[in-house]
Enzyme design. Structure first.
Site, PDB file in Angstrom:
ATOM      1  N   GLU A  85       0.809  -0.871  -0.077  1.00 15.34           N
ATOM      2  CA  GLU A  85       0.055  -0.416  -0.247  1.00 15.34           C
ATOM      3  C   GLU A  85       1.080   1.073  -0.238  1.00 15.34           C
ATOM      4  O   GLU A  85       2.246   0.802   0.211  1.00 15.34           O
ATOM      5  CB  GLU A  85      -1.107  -0.413   1.310  1.00 15.34           C
ATOM      6  CG  GLU A  85      -0.395   0.257   2.292  1.00 15.34           C
ATOM      7  CD  GLU A  85      -1.311   1.079   4.037  1.00 15.34           C
ATOM      8  OE1 GLU A  85      -1.518   2.010   3.368  1.00 15.34           O
ATOM      9  OE2 GLU A  85      -1.670   0.089   4.745  1.00 15.34           O
ATOM     10  N   LYS A 103      -4.468  -2.275  14.989  1.00 16.61           N
ATOM     11  CA  LYS A 103      -2.996  -1.167  15.236  1.00 16.61           C
ATOM     12  C   LYS A 103      -3.713  -1.111  17.267  1.00 16.61           C
ATOM     13  O   LYS A 103      -5.001  -1.014  17.181  1.00 16.61           O
ATOM     14  CB  LYS A 103      -3.497   0.350  14.378  1.00 16.61           C
ATOM     15  CG  LYS A 103      -1.957   0.094  13.765  1.00 16.61           C
ATOM     16  CD  LYS A 103      -2.676   1.908  13.310  1.00 16.61           C
ATOM     17  CE  LYS A 103      -2.145   1.942  11.622  1.00 16.61           C
ATOM     18  NZ  LYS A 103      -3.688   1.520  10.889  1.00 16.61           N
TER      19      LYS A 103
HETATM   20  N1  PSU Z   1      -0.127   1.025   8.883  1.00 19.19           N
HETATM   21  C1  PSU Z   1       0.351   1.607   9.205  1.00 19.19           C
HETATM   22  N2  PSU Z   1       0.143   2.880   9.142  1.00 19.19           N
HETATM   23  C2  PSU Z   1      -0.340   3.820   8.115  1.00 19.19           C
HETATM   24  C3  PSU Z   1      -1.435   2.979   7.454  1.00 19.19           C
HETATM   25  C4  PSU Z   1      -1.744   1.279   8.256  1.00 19.19           C
HETATM   26  O1  PSU Z   1       1.597   1.507   9.930  1.00 19.19           O
HETATM   27  O2  PSU Z   1      -0.302   4.773   8.132  1.00 19.19           O
HETATM   28  C5  PSU Z   1      -3.325   2.683   7.221  1.00 19.19           C
HETATM   29  C6  PSU Z   1      -3.672   2.177   6.478  1.00 19.19           C
HETATM   30  O3  PSU Z   1      -3.238   2.641   5.109  1.00 19.19           O
HETATM   31  C7  PSU Z   1      -5.352   1.949   6.473  1.00 19.19           C
HETATM   32  C8  PSU Z   1      -5.508   3.437   7.192  1.00 19.19           C
HETATM   33  O4  PSU Z   1      -5.886   1.461   5.970  1.00 19.19           O
HETATM   34  O5  PSU Z   1      -4.058   3.219   7.982  1.00 19.19           O
HETATM   35  C9  PSU Z   1      -6.732   3.307   8.591  1.00 19.19           C
HETATM   36  O6  PSU Z   1      -7.086   4.348   8.207  1.00 19.19           O
HETATM   37  P1  PSU Z   1      -8.379   4.827   8.688  1.00 19.19           P
HETATM   38  O7  PSU Z   1      -8.351   3.979  10.113  1.00 19.19           O
HETATM   39  O8  PSU Z   1      -8.800   6.273   8.572  1.00 19.19           O
HETATM   40  O9  PSU Z   1      -9.504   4.176   7.455  1.00 19.19           O
END
Ligand code: PSU
Ligand code: MN
Length: 302
Positions: free
Chosen positions: A25, A159
């Protein structure tokens, strides 16, 4: 209508030769890590995939095209970009129609990988249910995407800034299998253990490949999440992380940070509160995920 999709030379060649490909990604590059560590990591992660006999396809929307595989200048452009939009399912078409550049989250990367016929994807951590969900209803579109798009995602768990038990409940409701790799626990991103028992534990990648093939044979839709704990030497324990995460969450509330901005805000806060250690851990776990994804893609490619 032709799909607005562009393959790099490396990926075109890999497709011709039917080599295993691993999707990566780009939101982790634009919003997940500071420059220049983001660029260095993106390059090294690609190298790890190559060393493990697969071909890396970093995915982003560049000037209105779904770009599968990045050149070094493109990776550099993304790593330095301050305006790139963080794209998920809802807003992915925006960058196509207005010819803009945007990075893909887990959800958007899954969609693009599927379009490019790539079935294995490595990331750091997935989005999920946020801790204050009862007030905000903030649930990442990553979860919904896992339930509908058939791509296997290798991540170090949800996370730890998230409500991990609720995230797992939603995944279960949506019918998304969560496989803990070589662990009897659900990992919590920076920490190997979340205190929650694995729902499915598998210790060999061949078992995981068999599981994925069995899902395909019976035509189950949606993807599967392979939860791969961070290497022990680089983990930060949950006890150490918990108060730090709470501080970051409190600051986000005081500053009224919400929506798309929340995850990047929390990651930056935690980076500062840990004097950069959280980033070292993040880099270590993404590299470890890339290695496992490459090995799995090789097994699934036969
Ligand atoms: N993992 C990381 N750093 C990030 C992300 C994931 O270590 O920045 C990103 C991924 O792209 C994931 C997103 O899909 O954060 C999730 O964001 P949200 O909670 O706004 O859906
Ligand atoms: Mn959200």
């Amino acid at each position: 209508m032709n799909l607005p999709i562009k393959f790099s030379d490396e990926i075109s060649n890999a497709k011709d030769r039917k080599l295993p490909i691993v999707a990566l990604e780009s939101t982790i590059i634009t919003h997940g890590m500071p420059y220049p560590q983001n660029l260095k990591t993106a390059i090294e992660v690609e190298e790890i995939v190559r060393r493990h006999k697969a071909v890396p396809a970093t995915i982003a929307i560049i000037n209105g095209e779904i770009s599968i595989g990045m050149s070094k200048p493109q990776l550099t452009q993304l790593a330095k970009a301050t305006e790139a939009r963080k794209l998920s399912r809802a807003d992915l078409p925006l960058c196509l129609s207005n010819k803009k550049t945007g990075s893909t989250t887990v959800a958007a990367t899954m969609i693009c990988a599927k379009l490019a016929d790539i079935s294995v994807f490595a990331t750091g951590g997935i989005g999920g249910v946020h801790k204050n969900v009862s007030e905000t209803m903030d649930i990442s579109a990553d979860l919904n995407e896992l339930s509908r798009t058939n791509v296997s995602v290798i991540a170090a768990g949800p996370k730890a800034i998230l409500d991990i038990p609720r995230t797992l409940e939603v995944l279960e409701t949506l019918g998304v299998p969560v496989i803990s790799y070589q662990s009897n626990q659900i990992p919590a991103f920076w920490s190997r253990n979340s205190g929650l028992e694995a729902s499915i534990q598998m210790n060999r990648l061949s078992e995981i490949a068999d599981f994925i093939n069995s899902r395909d044979i019976i035509g189950l839709s949606g993807g599967c999440l392979i939860a791969n704990p961070v290497p022990k030497k680089d983990e930060i324990s949950l006890e150490l992380m918990t108060p730090i995460i709470q501080k970051a969450l409190d600051k986000a509330e005081t500053n009224k940070i919400s929506g798309k901005a929340l995850t990047p805000f929390l990651l930056t806060e935690i980076f500062e509160l840990t004097n950069g250690k959280s980033l070292d851990t993040n880099i270590s776990l993404i590299k470890n995920n890339a290695k496992v994804a490459a090995e799995l893609s090789v097994l699934l490619n036969v």
